[in-house]
Design a protein around this motif. Structure first.
Motif, PDB file in Angstrom:
ATOM      1  N   PHE A 430      13.504 -42.568 -29.005  1.00 34.07           N
ATOM      2  CA  PHE A 430      12.364 -41.763 -29.434  1.00 34.07           C
ATOM      3  C   PHE A 430      11.286 -41.926 -28.375  1.00 34.07           C
ATOM      4  O   PHE A 430      10.774 -43.028 -28.159  1.00 34.07           O
ATOM      5  CB  PHE A 430      11.876 -42.245 -30.807  1.00 34.07           C
ATOM      6  CG  PHE A 430      10.798 -41.409 -31.394  1.00 34.07           C
ATOM      7  CD1 PHE A 430      11.073 -40.203 -32.018  1.00 34.07           C
ATOM      8  CD2 PHE A 430       9.466 -41.828 -31.305  1.00 34.07           C
ATOM      9  CE1 PHE A 430      10.058 -39.433 -32.558  1.00 34.07           C
ATOM     10  CE2 PHE A 430       8.444 -41.053 -31.841  1.00 34.07           C
ATOM     11  CZ  PHE A 430       8.752 -39.848 -32.466  1.00 34.07           C
ATOM     12  N   THR A 431      10.921 -40.839 -27.715  1.00 36.16           N
ATOM     13  CA  THR A 431       9.980 -40.893 -26.597  1.00 36.16           C
ATOM     14  C   THR A 431       9.241 -39.577 -26.495  1.00 36.16           C
ATOM     15  O   THR A 431       9.516 -38.611 -27.214  1.00 36.16           O
ATOM     16  CB  THR A 431      10.699 -41.212 -25.282  1.00 36.16           C
ATOM     17  OG1 THR A 431       9.738 -41.360 -24.238  1.00 36.16           O
ATOM     18  CG2 THR A 431      11.681 -40.123 -24.928  1.00 36.16           C
ATOM     19  N   ARG A 432       8.342 -39.535 -25.525  1.00 35.10           N
ATOM     20  CA  ARG A 432       7.526 -38.345 -25.326  1.00 35.10           C
ATOM     21  C   ARG A 432       8.340 -37.264 -24.638  1.00 35.10           C
ATOM     22  O   ARG A 432       9.070 -37.528 -23.686  1.00 35.10           O
ATOM     23  CB  ARG A 432       6.302 -38.713 -24.496  1.00 35.10           C
ATOM     24  CG  ARG A 432       5.297 -37.558 -24.315  1.00 35.10           C
ATOM     25  CD  ARG A 432       4.105 -38.042 -23.542  1.00 35.10           C
ATOM     26  NE  ARG A 432       4.494 -38.526 -22.204  1.00 35.10           N
ATOM     27  CZ  ARG A 432       3.637 -39.143 -21.374  1.00 35.10           C
ATOM     28  NH1 ARG A 432       2.401 -39.386 -21.755  1.00 35.10           N
ATOM     29  NH2 ARG A 432       4.050 -39.543 -20.211  1.00 35.10           N
ATOM     30  N   ASP A 434       7.970 -34.260 -22.298  1.00 34.71           N
ATOM     31  CA  ASP A 434       7.041 -33.608 -21.367  1.00 34.71           C
ATOM     32  C   ASP A 434       7.697 -32.509 -20.553  1.00 34.71           C
ATOM     33  O   ASP A 434       7.124 -31.990 -19.598  1.00 34.71           O
ATOM     34  CB  ASP A 434       6.419 -34.650 -20.438  1.00 34.71           C
ATOM     35  CG  ASP A 434       7.484 -35.390 -19.639  1.00 34.71           C
ATOM     36  OD1 ASP A 434       8.698 -35.204 -19.911  1.00 34.71           O
ATOM     37  OD2 ASP A 434       7.132 -36.159 -18.722  1.00 34.71           O
ATOM     38  N   ASN A 448       6.381 -36.096 -29.341  1.00 34.70           N
ATOM     39  CA  ASN A 448       7.415 -37.112 -29.251  1.00 34.70           C
ATOM     40  C   ASN A 448       8.623 -36.663 -30.070  1.00 34.70           C
ATOM     41  O   ASN A 448       8.492 -35.972 -31.084  1.00 34.70           O
ATOM     42  CB  ASN A 448       6.908 -38.459 -29.777  1.00 34.70           C
ATOM     43  CG  ASN A 448       5.796 -39.026 -28.899  1.00 34.70           C
ATOM     44  OD1 ASN A 448       5.827 -38.866 -27.680  1.00 34.70           O
ATOM     45  ND2 ASN A 448       4.832 -39.695 -29.524  1.00 34.70           N
ATOM     46  N   GLU A 462       7.547 -46.761 -19.854  1.00 31.96           N
ATOM     47  CA  GLU A 462       7.459 -45.302 -19.707  1.00 31.96           C
ATOM     48  C   GLU A 462       8.741 -44.790 -19.065  1.00 31.96           C
ATOM     49  O   GLU A 462       8.784 -44.432 -17.886  1.00 31.96           O
ATOM     50  CB  GLU A 462       6.246 -44.914 -18.866  1.00 31.96           C
ATOM     51  CG  GLU A 462       4.919 -45.294 -19.499  1.00 31.96           C
ATOM     52  CD  GLU A 462       3.732 -44.877 -18.637  1.00 31.96           C
ATOM     53  OE1 GLU A 462       3.991 -44.337 -17.508  1.00 31.96           O
ATOM     54  OE2 GLU A 462       2.598 -45.078 -19.026  1.00 31.96           O
TER      55      GLU A 462
END
Length: 810
Positions: A430-432, A434, A448, A462
């Motif tokens: 689970f991450t951003r 972009d 996210n 990151e």
């Protein structure tokens, strides 16, 4: 009985023509004649019933009494002779005849007696004319003097005295006769040079022609055909060589033919008797190569004549060999003009000043951006066809179809790429997000989600997804799929290194961009969790050593060396955030200076490189593409490129017909093409300077292959040796055979005896005279002419001579 009076006719004027008359027609028996000291006895066969003609001067002469014969002539006859005619004695001034069956003919140049046949009647007996003669009644045809059916006026021979000196004897001899007379006098000369003057001159003509050809070729060798002075009148060098070679060949054959003709006579002088057939073989050898070939086989090459035969045969190849000596290929020749090509030492274009809301803005380098965008969004610039090749992308000058330049150095842009796929890690986290194409907010507002794919620095705080997809709570793929991502290792706009900066190119100073490029083929490969291909590529200024050439409309260059700055220093970037408007002030604190390869040391600020303003404006061009993303929404949709992500408010996407950043395209090659096109763009700018090179143009030149002259020169030397050997041989045999060469008159004078000629001519029909000549052996005697040896013909009993007058008597 008294002696009759002499006739007052022509007899006293020509006392050297005696007359003998035989009217007997009975069986002939052998008889002898009493002779005077001036009248030799010569046997001869007289055909029975042969007609005898008398001079008109004696037709009416009174008969001589048989009782009173000439006091100087005694005649013994057979008892069957009916009448004995006295033969007048020749006057004392008559020349004593030689004892020979054939009297010699003497030609006196100062006295030219003329002969004429007179007295033939228009009506000739049938047996002479082939027509029936008219006979009047009571008359009878006869030759007179008791000869039946003779003409009333027999023919006579008139011998006129030589004309007077002032009498016109005819037209003067032409030039051909004069030349022949001159050559005959030379052949009869006692000087050995004059005897062979024609042959020596002919050989010299051949040598001069060959020498002229060689001299001209020495002068024109490896030079332009235009140097030949007679091109304007249409007389080419090839025609010159052809004409002189023909003359040389013809002049070379003349002395060889004459020398073979002379050896023909010598062949029958020395040694044993030779076959009469050899005479014709020598004669044919002097006429052409076939006869020379047969003579060479016949003599087995063991005689001097074999050299002449070889020369005659090999002279057939003179023309082809001379034609092979000269060729006219084309080559590139340096011209008396120059060509030019641009290079750049320092790239410092003039940029326009642009203000937004009263504040100065940084502008793109328009020359570079026009080229770079074509590679960002497609396959880049393509070569434009021009003439027979392609047009150069730089403003070079070449007056002809070929130009070269010396190796030169110029400022350019270089690229390096290294595959780093091993740095990726597959994970679901689970991450951003972009990288979605519909994001139009700032970075702080990116959503996210749970994503699966290959991450860069997956264990860090990151992690960055390089290729993957979003999933729902059940683990099913949803939303867009990331196919490609470009990730600069320097943040924008703060210009801070990401994870310590460059991975493989830490020694490159002043890079324009250092970026990771991840690429896959399609959506299925991503869902199959296949590892994408990741390259780290760096772009920087460099100095290139280039060898350039232009040929037939196609420009080509070869980069032989590349030099870049490899000294590590602190970061030259200085950035400052402006909270008033949310912008960032950016400064590049140094000019880019590269040590030239020719000196091996750094230049001053005026050396190879760019100033800081050019550096910033060029980096901003690459910010348009790095970072960038390529996504696909579903299986039926096309890929969508999101680029120019530096804006905080604007989102720009584009559908590409060809995406150069996706596999299976070669990322490394695409980057090399990109920097090459940018280098050509800066070389075409106002910052360039010209260097000059050489100009070549095609021209036809004279190429000489000297090895093909071996045969002509060899034949010239062999013919000289052959002629010299013949001259020496003829000089040693001069007392046995004179200089006759190929004289037809000499052949006529020195014929075979009459009875051999008749036997040869009357040979069996199945065997020609030539066949007999192959068997008959002859030898030439210096004093007695041809002598025949061997018994080729069947022995024949010689006929008994009868009624034979002395030689010279009619």
């Amino acid at each position: 009985m008294s002696r009759p009076q002499r006739s007052p006719m022509h007899w006293p004027a020509f006392p050297d023509i005696p007359i003998y008359l035989d009217t007997g027609n009975e069986r002939v028996t052998a008889k002898t004649y009493g002779t005077t000291p001036t009248t030799p006895t010569t046997p001869e066969i007289l055909i029975q019933g042969r007609l005898t003609h008398l001079s008109p001067a004696h037709i009416n002469a009174p008969p001589v009494s048989p009782v009173e014969p000439s006091p100087t002539t005694t005649i013994e006859t057979s008892r069957h002779r009916s009448v004995i005619w006295p033969i007048p004695e020749p006057p004392p001034e008559i020349v004593k005849q030689q004892q020979s069956r054939r009297p010699l003919l003497r030609f006196l140049p100062s006295e030219r007696p003329r002969l004429r046949l007179d007295g033939l009647s228009k009506t000739i007996p049938e047996q002479f004319s082939g027509e029936k003669a008219e006979v009047k009644p009571g008359s009878m045809l006869g030759f007179g003097l008791g000869i039946r059916n003779g003409p009333p006026k027999p023919p006579s021979i008139r011998i006129q005295p030589p004309p007077a000196e002032n009498e016109k004897t005819g037209s003067a001899p032409n030039i051909a006769i004069r030349i022949e007379e001159k050559l005959w006098r030379w052949s009869s000369s006692g000087n050995i040079i004059e005897r062979w003057m024609l042959e020596i001159v002919s050989w010299l003509i051949s040598a001069i022609c060959m020498g002229a050809i060689i001299a001209v070729l020495v002068v024109l060798r490896d030079k332009s055909v235009t140097k030949w002075p007679f091109n304007d009148i249409g007389f080419t060098l090839n025609a010159f060589v052809s004409i002189l070679s023909r003359i040389a060949g013809a002049a070379l054959l003349l002395p060889v033919a004459e020398a073979l003709g002379q050896l023909k006579w010598s062949w029958f002088i020395k040694g044993d008797s030779k076959k009469m057939w050899d005479f014709e073989m020598f004669d044919n050898a002097s006429r052409g190569p076939w006869g020379a070939f047969l003579l060479l086989i016949h003599t087995r090459g063991k005689t001097v004549a074999a050299l002449g035969a070889l020369v005659t045969i090999f002279c057939l190849a003179l023309d082809p060999f001379f034609q092979q000596v000269v060729s006219f290929p084309e080559r590139w020749t340096l011209q008396n003009t120059t060509s030019s090509i641009p290079r750049v030492v320092r790239y410092e274009p003039q940029y326009p000043v642009e203000f937004v809301n009263g504040e100065q803005q940084t502008v793109y380098d328009q020359d570079i951006v026009a080229i770079a965008d074509t590679f960002f969004l497609g396959n880049g610039t393509q070569l434009m066809p021009f003439g027979n090749g392609t047009r150069a992308d730089i403003p070079l000058s070449c007056p002809t179809s070929r130009c070269t330049w010396p190796a030169y150095e110029t400022l350019g842009m270089c690229s390096q790429c290294v595959e780093t796929s091993q740095l990726l890690t597959f994970a679901c986290m689970f991450t951003r997000v972009d990288w979605a194409s519909d994001l139009n907010t700032t970075v702080s507002s990116y959503p996210n989600a749970t994503v699966c794919g290959h991450f860069f620095n997956a264990t860090s705080e990151e992690p960055v997804l390089m290729s993957g997809y979003m999933v729902d709570n059940d683990g099913n793929p949803v939303g867009e799929t990331l196919l490609m991502r470009t990730l600069p290792l320097l943040t924008n706009p703060l210009r801070e290194p990401l994870w310590g900066g460059s991975i493989n190119f830490k020694d490159v100073r002043n890079p324009l961009v250092d970026v990771l490029i991840s690429s896959t083929i399609n959506r299925s490969q991503v869902y199959a969790n296949e590892t994408p291909v990741v390259h780290e590529c760096v772009l920087s200024w460099c100095v290139q050593t280039i060898e350039s050439s232009y040929l037939l409309g196609t420009y080509s260059e070869n980069v032989t060396a590349t030099f870049t700055n490899d000294t590590n220093t602190e970061s030259p970037w200085h950035t400052e955030f402006d909270p008033s408007d949310g912008g960032t002030w950016i400064d590049y604190l140094e000019n880019v200076t590269i040590g030239a390869p020719s000196t091996g040391q750094n230049f001053s600020e005026f050396g190879w490189g760019v100033n800081n303003l050019t550096m910033v404006n060029t980096i901003m061009v690459f910010d348009r593409m790095f970072p960038a993303f390529t996504t696909v929404a579903d299986a039926t949709s096309g890929s969508l490129l999101r680029w120019r992500t530096g804006s905080q408010t604007d989102v720009r996407t584009r559908q590409l017909g060809f995406n150069p950043w996706l596999l299976p395209n070669n990322i490394t090659h695409h980057m090399e093409r990109l920097v090459g096109a940018v280098s050509n763009a800066i070389r075409s700018s106002s910052s360039n300077e010209m260097i000059y090179g050489q100009v070549f143009d095609k021209e036809t030149y004279v190429s000489v292959r000297w090895e093909w002259l071996s045969l002509p020169i060899g034949l010239l030397l062999v013919s000289f040796i052959f002629l010299l050997a013949t001259v020496v041989k003829s000089a040693t045999e001069l007392d046995q055979v004179s200089i006759r060469k190929n004289s037809a008159i000499a052949t006529l004078l020195y014929g075979l005896p009459d009875h051999y000629q008749k036997r040869l001519a009357n040979s069996d029909s199945k065997r020609t005279p030539r066949a007999k000549a192959k068997e008959l052996k002859v030898k030439l005697s210096p004093t007695r002419g041809w002598r025949v040896s061997g018994n080729v013909f069947s022995p024949v009993t010689p006929a008994i001579p009868r009624n034979l007058p002395p030689p010279g008597w009619i």
